[in-house]
Design an enzyme around this catalytic site. Structure first.
Site, PDB file in Angstrom:
ATOM      1  CB  CYS A  39      -1.313   7.599   1.249  1.00  0.00           C
ATOM      2  SG  CYS A  39      -2.676   6.197   1.838  1.00  0.00           S
TER       3      CYS A  39
ATOM      4  CD  GLU B  55      -2.879  -1.049   0.030  1.00  0.00           C
ATOM      5  OE1 GLU B  55      -3.155  -0.146  -0.505  1.00  0.00           O
ATOM      6  OE2 GLU B  55      -3.511  -2.084  -0.138  1.00  0.00           O
TER       7      GLU B  55
END
Length: 456
Positions: free
Chosen positions: A244, A210
């Site tokens: 993010c 991720e």
């Protein structure tokens, strides 16, 4: 770290202790109870590490994980059941099904920006799937790491979930070289993700990465500018932009640039006081290194709004940048802070060319009232996920996979996708013995036509 602790996890798994529904359910209930017991300690830790308010800590960290646990508990029993699938004519009258089996001992490596959620949310999936786990929180959020140590110690035995602390660059390679994990789940930068991937490849260990990227946001001329500005501002400047999936830069149609910028300034004014260092709702940059990096970006454009900072407390106010060159670092690297470049476009291809400079972003967002335009943009921009007329909230839906593609990562999780990530889908064919036609056995001469019929 004592390697015997890792082997104790392996032994516990091999004894089958983690496979039952009762064990999995109990681990999730233990984690849920531990989060409530340590709630105040978590607030204090997140405030110390990132100056998160209690409200933000609940929404983005504690409550997020509790919601994930509750969702998994409601569905876990059905997920564990064999899944019947069709059977082809050649295998008639067999029965075919998929069996979800745990992988074994998994390694979960968390980042510093959401230091509780991004360790525990994957752990929920790992436990639900029947695995034992090693969790490595970020050393850059030391207060939260210390609370996570208390949480795991109170909720699990060391041969069920083992928390490992220390400098990641030293601890993680040593662990991965000394012990073969059955899966590695890493959240963090693309640079470090590449190293993790290489370490895992040496032993053919599957990974979920991720990562990040430069997530673009397109504003069409027909967008609801006021709503777009509010939804962008609340997400981009949450956690001081250290998210993010926050918008990394805006691509605003030139015909609506000025009114949109005014709406965006007003939204920031409404949400935060002018001196962010004193704002209860506004966080700080995690450390001096990140702060210095962000200050360098300030020099690469014209400040439309904000730009103030307080070095001793690592505070940088919400800032809008204009006149940013495509080759500037702020447009080449993931910003991961409260700076937001505002770019314009007049033809769609201009915007697509800018996006293509950092392709495969973790997320893509578009604001428009036209469904056809929205669908066109979603089809044109490859990304891990995205939103239409919203920003970042796709990750809060348990029914949607969350993950990247290309440079922004591989694999996905949340809800059932977490369970699947930490499971192996074993295909099983069960054939009765009462039907055993001779054409399946040698000699095959003269049987070509019947074989063709069964294998069309």
């Amino acid at each position: 770290m004592n390697d015997s602790l890792l082997h104790a996890l392996r032994q516990n798994f091999q004894q089958g202790n983690s496979r039952s529904y009762a064990w999995r359910r109990q681990q999730l209930l233990n984690l849920k109870a531990a989060l409530y017991r340590h709630e105040e300690a978590i607030y204090a830790a997140l405030s110390a590490d990132l100056k998160k308010s209690k409200e933000e800590a609940w929404i983005t960290e504690i409550g997020f994980v509790l919601s994930e646990i509750s969702y998994v508990l409601r569905h876990l029993k059905s997920w564990m059941q064999p899944q019947n699938v069709g059977t082809n004519l050649l295998n008639f009258p067999s029965k075919s099904y998929l069996l979800s089996e745990p992988l074994g001992v998994v390694l979960i490596i968390g980042p510093w920006n959401y230091p509780l959620q991004l360790v525990l949310a994957p752990l929920v999936g790992a436990l639900a799937a029947g695995n034992c786990a090693v969790v490595k929180p970020s050393e850059l959020a030391p207060a939260t790491s210390a609370v996570l140590r208390q949480i795991t110690a109170s909720a699990f035995k060391e041969n069920e979930v083992l928390l490992v602390e220390g400098e990641g660059a030293a601890v993680i390679p040593r662990m991965m070289e000394a012990f073969r994990f059955d899966h590695v789940f890493y959240t963090g930068s693309t640079q470090v993700g590449t190293i993790i991937y290489q370490l895992a490849a040496k032993q053919l260990v599957p990974v979920t990465l991720e990562l990040g990227g430069k997530s673009p946001t397109v504003i069409e001329p027909d967008a609801n500018l006021e709503v777009a500005a509010r939804r962008i501002a609340v997400t981009k400047f949450s956690n001081a932009g250290q998210m993010c999936v926050a918008p990394d830069y805006l691509l605003v149609h030139q015909s609506v640039r000025e009114p949109f910028v005014q709406h965006l300034k007003k939204a920031i004014d409404d949400f935060y006081v002018s001196e962010a260092v004193r704002d209860y709702h506004y966080g700080k940059v995690v450390n001096q290194r990140q702060f210095d990096r962000l200050l360098q970006y300030l020099q690469e454009g014209t400040v439309l709004y904000g730009g103030s900072y307080d070095a001793p407390t690592l505070h940088l106010s919400p800032t809008l940048l204009a006149d940013v060159r495509p080759e500037a670092k702020v447009m080449q690297e993931e910003i991961f802070g409260p700076l937001l470049p505002v770019l314009t476009w007049s033809k769609e291809q201009e915007a697509l060319d800018i996006i293509a400079r950092n392709n495969n972003p973790l997320a893509f967002y578009v604001f428009t009232e036209n469904d056809k335009k929205a669908n066109w943009w979603m089809e044109q921009v490859p990304a891990g996920g995205g939103c239409i007329n919203n920003v970042s909230f796709h990750l809060t839906n348990h029914n949607l996979p969350f993950g990247g593609r290309g440079n922004s990562g591989m694999g996905a999780y949340h809800g059932k996708y977490s369970f699947d990530t930490f499971s192996h889908k074993k295909g099983v064919l069960k054939t009765p013995t009462w039907f055993d036609p001779a054409f399946k056995y040698p000699p095959f001469k003269g049987k070509l036509n019947i074989l063709k019929r069964f294998m069309r």
